[in-house]
Design an enzyme around this catalytic site. Structure first.
Site, PDB file in Angstrom:
ATOM      1  N   LYS A  36      34.344  57.345 -18.533  1.00 46.99           N
ATOM      2  CA  LYS A  36      35.253  57.964 -19.508  1.00 46.99           C
ATOM      3  C   LYS A  36      34.534  58.693 -20.625  1.00 46.99           C
ATOM      4  O   LYS A  36      35.077  59.640 -21.162  1.00 46.99           O
ATOM      5  CB  LYS A  36      36.228  56.934 -20.072  1.00 46.99           C
ATOM      6  N   ARG A 131      43.050  44.693 -29.709  1.00 50.32           N
ATOM      7  CA  ARG A 131      43.172  46.025 -29.148  1.00 50.32           C
ATOM      8  C   ARG A 131      44.271  46.103 -28.097  1.00 50.32           C
ATOM      9  O   ARG A 131      45.066  47.027 -28.084  1.00 50.32           O
ATOM     10  CB  ARG A 131      41.861  46.445 -28.502  1.00 50.32           C
TER      11      ARG A 131
HETATM   12  C1  LIG Z   1      38.472  53.222 -23.340  1.00 54.74           C
HETATM   13  C2  LIG Z   1      39.447  52.136 -23.325  1.00 54.74           C
HETATM   14  C3  LIG Z   1      40.701  52.328 -23.914  1.00 54.74           C
HETATM   15  C4  LIG Z   1      41.130  53.614 -24.606  1.00 54.74           C
HETATM   16  O1  LIG Z   1      40.938  54.731 -23.842  1.00 54.74           O
HETATM   17  P1  LIG Z   1      41.233  56.175 -24.448  1.00 54.74           P
HETATM   18  O2  LIG Z   1      40.699  57.112 -23.420  1.00 54.74           O
HETATM   19  O3  LIG Z   1      40.513  56.241 -25.759  1.00 54.74           O
HETATM   20  O4  LIG Z   1      42.704  56.238 -24.590  1.00 54.74           O
HETATM   21  C5  LIG Z   1      41.587  51.260 -23.883  1.00 54.74           C
HETATM   22  N1  LIG Z   1      41.265  50.100 -23.296  1.00 54.74           N
HETATM   23  C6  LIG Z   1      40.064  49.895 -22.699  1.00 54.74           C
HETATM   24  C7  LIG Z   1      39.767  48.567 -22.062  1.00 54.74           C
HETATM   25  C8  LIG Z   1      39.119  50.898 -22.703  1.00 54.74           C
HETATM   26  O5  LIG Z   1      37.923  50.673 -22.132  1.00 54.74           O
END
Ligand SMILES: *Cc1c(COP(=O)(O)O)cnc(C)c1O
Length: 177
Positions: A36, A131
């Site tokens: 990502k 989160r």
């Molecule tokens: C990267 C990530 C997110 C957020 O992803 P975005 O591309 O910033 O929306 C959420 N949860 C996990 C576990 C992640 O690794």
């Protein structure tokens, strides 16, 4: 240099991924290579797969779609909860997604039935980092409901640490999980 740029050294990525794969294999663990941070770069995904990672993880379904279209054959994991509006795309392109809400899992089940596919989910539990994930006390009911849903396979549970709230993955959190 006119604009900032990133130089990505695939040889180093291969070396680092290989080191992790080998060290963790001796403890019976496999790793997911995460793309990502590089918008789902196919070159990076191929390099990590060649180094022996077990699967590719990305937080954006568009990136996963792009890697599949580039011909990458792998288990793809969507590392976050699917958007309601993208459940069809998620079922079509991701093998596994991380989930915190039953409403979304029900929609994934409907989309999976329409596409005649099965979709694997990891149920996320919130252990202090704030989160994502459901409260630990809601987990058992969510597992019970999810395993009843057609075309949904519960692959396991997970948690997200050392991210938003900076709660580290220490013994206490892992034991709780
Ligand atoms: C990267 C990530 C997110 C957020 O992803 P975005 O591309 O910033 O929306 C959420 N949860 C996990 C576990 C992640 O690794």
């Amino acid at each position: 240099m006119v604009t900032p740029r990133l130089e990505i050294d695939l040889v180093k990525i291969h070396h680092n991924a290989r080191c992790l794969v080998e060290r963790l294999a001796s403890r019976g663990l496999t790793i997911t290579g995460v793309t990502k941070v590089a918008l789902g770069s196919s070159e990076i995904a191929r390099t990590m797969l060649a180094a022996g990672v077990h699967s590719i993880g990305d937080s954006r379904i568009e990136n996963i779609e792009k890697m599949r279209q580039a011909g990458i054959v792998a288990t793809f994991i969507l590392l976050r909860t699917p958007l309601m509006s993208q459940v069809g795309q998620v079922v079509a392109h991701a093998d596994i997604s991380f989930n915190s809400e039953l409403d979304v899992i029900e929609k994934l089940s409907e989309a999976a039935q329409q596409q005649n596919r099965s979709h694997r989910i990891v149920l996320m539990v919130e252990l202090g980092d704030l989160r994502e994930g459901m409260a630990p006390e809601d987990l058992a009911a969510a597992v019970r409901r999810s395993i009843e849903l057609p075309n949904i396979e519960v692959s396991g549970i997970g948690t997200n640490l050392a991210c938003f709230g900076g709660v580290k993955a220490e013994h206490q959190q892992m034991t709780h999980l």
